[in-house]
Enzyme design. Structure first.
Site, PDB file in Angstrom:
ATOM      1  N   SER A 113       0.828  -1.202   0.000  1.00 18.12           N
ATOM      2  CA  SER A 113       0.000   0.000   0.000  1.00 18.12           C
ATOM      3  C   SER A 113       0.869   1.262   0.000  1.00 18.12           C
ATOM      4  O   SER A 113       1.719   1.428  -0.873  1.00 18.12           O
ATOM      5  CB  SER A 113      -0.954  -0.036   1.198  1.00 18.12           C
ATOM      6  OG  SER A 113      -1.931   0.974   1.108  1.00 18.12           O
TER       7      SER A 113
ATOM      8  N   ASP B 169      -8.860  -3.431  -6.387  1.00 12.96           N
ATOM      9  CA  ASP B 169      -8.814  -4.246  -5.165  1.00 12.96           C
ATOM     10  C   ASP B 169      -9.640  -3.637  -4.042  1.00 12.96           C
ATOM     11  O   ASP B 169      -9.395  -3.901  -2.880  1.00 12.96           O
ATOM     12  CB  ASP B 169      -7.367  -4.458  -4.709  1.00 12.96           C
ATOM     13  CG  ASP B 169      -6.690  -3.167  -4.238  1.00 12.96           C
ATOM     14  OD1 ASP B 169      -7.349  -2.104  -4.257  1.00 12.96           O
ATOM     15  OD2 ASP B 169      -5.516  -3.216  -3.847  1.00 12.96           O
TER      16      ASP B 169
ATOM     17  N   HIS C 222      -7.767  -5.214  -0.807  1.00 15.72           N
ATOM     18  CA  HIS C 222      -6.519  -4.478  -0.615  1.00 15.72           C
ATOM     19  C   HIS C 222      -5.714  -4.950   0.594  1.00 15.72           C
ATOM     20  O   HIS C 222      -4.485  -5.082   0.516  1.00 15.72           O
ATOM     21  CB  HIS C 222      -6.835  -2.987  -0.478  1.00 15.72           C
ATOM     22  CG  HIS C 222      -5.632  -2.111  -0.409  1.00 15.72           C
ATOM     23  ND1 HIS C 222      -4.765  -1.949  -1.472  1.00 15.72           N
ATOM     24  CD2 HIS C 222      -5.135  -1.345   0.593  1.00 15.72           C
ATOM     25  CE1 HIS C 222      -3.797  -1.121  -1.132  1.00 15.72           C
ATOM     26  NE2 HIS C 222      -3.993  -0.742   0.118  1.00 15.72           N
TER      27      HIS C 222
END
Length: 683
Positions: A233, A552, A605
């Site tokens: 991320s 995602d 995610h």
């Protein structure tokens, strides 16, 4: 002397008269009993308490608590193998965890591993606090159970917020790596305070220097085997910044020299990387919203807006986090589209997708998504005020420029200091001007944020940039504000280093928003997502005021995949040494039942960190495999098709100046097909 007298005998009464008397007596007794019972019932009614709404709520809460504690008790006393037994009975035998599987194949630890977490996967502890935080020293304020949020929410907000002027202060994958021999000296968690701008983590905590020293020590201690870096991320952008910092000379950089990455890094495995930002960050900074919050705000507007002023507290806090500005979409209209086009135009939610691992075929043909035969989604319009504006032809939209609008002091400004946001300094004239501009693309969005949050963007402009470099050799790009933007920096001179982009697909992901003015209320945020903007067609991308594309759930495919699919592929001006790049997509598959938890095939995610296929790929690379040995690209989405459209829109990866020539031609395959003349080098 006693005398005896004869009494007159009693004459028997008439039986009928006697019976009547008895009946009268019985009736009197019945009436008396009835009156007594009636009196008792009245008194009982008066004395019996009413069952109020509070009683109902308490009863429900009690039932929930009893049920919860009962289930928790049963869960703790049941054998550890029972959930697995039930799951296997429903879904069949579970596969071995990746660590067990690869250990059976004989894989062993080889390259040291460095993890760079993102926002959700990181943790923040309190080391110095205010009086309200007594007893919280070395306790987690972020990344734990968030218990302190509920106990003392305002105190939590105060400690999570940074200074509005300076921007400073006022583990599944690891378990599987351990199975093949990884331990403390071969694994390192590069934690950092994700609230700070990337360069400020070095200024305050020397985090970048500690990462550099740790990698050097691990490589030396492991016989010269280079490190495998695994950012997730926001950690992806943070490590991009690190790779430029470590090469740059001191004092701005780490002084490692231009060959530091080539000597110390084998591969960078980016997981869920928002290389080019996320539209979700725009909604968060503009109105402190996302899809789910917009729905909740529509259902209970008084609670979130006025009751507890939750939205205002969230906005005041999040706008002090400089790192959130690193997530603003980069590349402008060239990458994200404008009023008339976007790379994803024609996309509709996928019903099914055949697996495609052939890179050449995917890059030339690209798997086709279903094409909407109803309404065209203008994804380039990241914010539209009104559904009609989002769907209108650009020539029909009348706009009034907001940039020169005069701001005034609003009435609420003097009474909202506890939840102050920069909206309270805009005045009603400034708010009206924002709405009258009607539609914002990626480029005008930057100007919008500068208008509504000038202090935040002034800090952000000193640390981040969102453009596309014309000449990467320009000395200005040596400044750290450009280092986390892959469109304004070069990759390190490391031809043997491999770069992977691993991310999930098949989950609707926020791409553009329909907004409206909020009902005027004191201290309220003046803009909100219009949750009533919807389409009846189940295949529509517009749901609850949010346009969705493939991704995602947090990062669209365009942001995760474009760099490795095209911009960095081969020797380009952004990748002059020709480091090899690979894309590995993982189709989302939700858990079959609640006993599976987050599932082992999730593409979401955060949950993707528990995806068995992803973990196996990461472990193979850490054990020495190359991207080619993994099988090259694994693609389910239209990323190659979309990347071609981005190049045609004007992005140059070879250094030639592109002129954007767009011709819209309807075809049976794609009703919005773009015909262009590609660059001889880039095409």
């Amino acid at each position: 002397m006693a005398s005896i007298r004869r009494r007159k005998p009693v004459e028997p009464r008439n039986t009928s008269v006697q019976k009547e008397d008895e009946d009268e007596d019985e009736e009197e007794e019945v009436e008396e009993d009835y009156s007594k019972n009636k009196h008792r019932r009245k008194s009982a009614k008066k004395s019996k308490p009413k069952w109020s709404c509070v009683d109902n709520c308490c009863w429900i809460v009690g039932c929930i608590c009893v049920t919860w504690w009962t289930l928790l008790f049963l869960y703790n006393v049941m054998p550890a193998s029972l959930p697995q037994y039930v799951t296997e009975a429903i879904t069949g035998p579970l596969p071995d965890p990746p660590g067990v599987k690869l250990r059976k194949e004989g894989l062993k630890a080889k390259h040291p591993v460095v993890f760079v977490p993102g926002i959700v996967t990181a943790g923040l502890e309190l080391w110095e606090g205010h009086q309200c935080a007594d007893g919280l020293f070395r306790k987690r304020l972020w990344g734990g159970t968030f218990g302190e949020v509920y106990k003392r929410p305002l105190c939590w907000v105060e400690h999570m917020s940074l200074d509005n002027e300076t921007g400073l202060d006022p583990p599944v994958l690891i378990a599987n790596l351990a199975r093949i021999g990884y331990e403390e000296k071969t694994m390192y968690m590069a934690s950092y305070d994700w609230r700070l701008s990337f360069q400020n983590t070095e200024v305050r905590d020397q985090t970048l220097s500690r990462i550099k020293s740790s990698i050097e020590l691990m490589v030396e201690a492991n016989g010269g085997n280079k490190a495998v870096i695994i950012p997730h991320s926001m950690g992806v952008l943070y490590f991009l910044h690190f790779m430029k910092w470590v090469e740059a000379p001191a004092p701005m950089g780490g002084g490692g020299g231009p060959d530091w990455c080539a000597k110390h890094i084998k591969a960078v495995i980016n997981i869920g990387g928002p290389f080019l930002g996320v539209p979700k960050a725009v909604a968060g900074l503009f109105s402190a919203e996302a899809r789910d919050i917009a729905v909740a705000r529509a259902i209970a507007p008084g609670v979130l807006n006025n009751g507890f002023q939750t939205m205002q507290h969230i906005m005041r806090m999040s706008r002090t986090w400089d790192s959130t500005m690193s997530m603003i979409p980069k590349g402008g209209d060239t990458i994200w589209g404008d009023l008339d086009w976007s790379p994803e135009e024609g996309y509709t939610p996928m019903k099914s997708k055949q697996r495609n691992t052939d890179t050449q075929k995917a890059s030339q043909d690209g798997p086709e998504s279903e094409i909407s035969q109803t309404k065209r989604a203008n994804y380039g319009r990241i914010i539209s005020f009104g559904k009609d504006v989002a769907e209108a032809l650009s020539s029909d939209i009348e706009r009034i420029d907001f940039r020169d609008a005069v701001k005034g002091q609003s009435v609420a400004n003097t009474s909202c200091r506890d939840v102050w946001t920069e909206y309270h300094d805009m005045g009603f004239g400034g708010i009206k001007a924002v709405a009258e501009y009607k539609v914002y693309t990626a480029e005008s969005m930057i100007d919008l944020l500068r208008f509504v949050a000038p202090k935040m963007m002034e800090r952000g402009s000193a640390h981040f940039s969102y453009g596309i470099a014309d000449n990467l050799d320009d000395p200005k790009y040596q400044h750290y504000k450009y280092w986390s933007n892959p469109l304004e920096t070069k990759l390190p001179n490391a031809p043997e280093m491999e770069i992977f982009s691993l991310y999930g697909v098949g989950v609707p992901t926020e791409r553009a928003y329909v907004y409206k003015l909020s009902p005027s209320a004191e201290c309220a945020i003046p803009f909100q997502i219009d949750a009533s903007a919807d389409e009846q067609d189940e295949d529509s991308c517009l749901k609850g005021g949010v346009y969705s594309v493939d991704g995602d759930e947090t990062v669209p495919v365009l942001s995760s995949g474009l760099m490795c699919a095209k911009v960095w592929r081969g020797k380009t001006r952004f990748n002059p040494s020709g480091s090899r790049t690979y894309i590995r997509e993982y189709a989302h598959s939700p858990p079959a039942n609640f006993l599976e938890g987050r599932g082992t095939q999730s593409g979401a995610h955060v949950d993707i960190m528990g995806n068995f296929a992803l973990i196996e790929d990461v472990m193979r690379v850490a054990a020495g495999a190359t991207g080619k040995e993994l099988g090259g690209d694994q693609v389910y989405s239209d990323i190659f098709k979309w990347s071609e459209k981005v190049l045609y829109s004007g992005l140059s990866i070879c250094g030639n100046i592109h002129s954007r020539v767009l011709t819209i031609a309807a075809t049976t395959v794609d009703p919005f097909h773009v015909l262009v003349a590609p660059c001889p080098c880039c095409g």
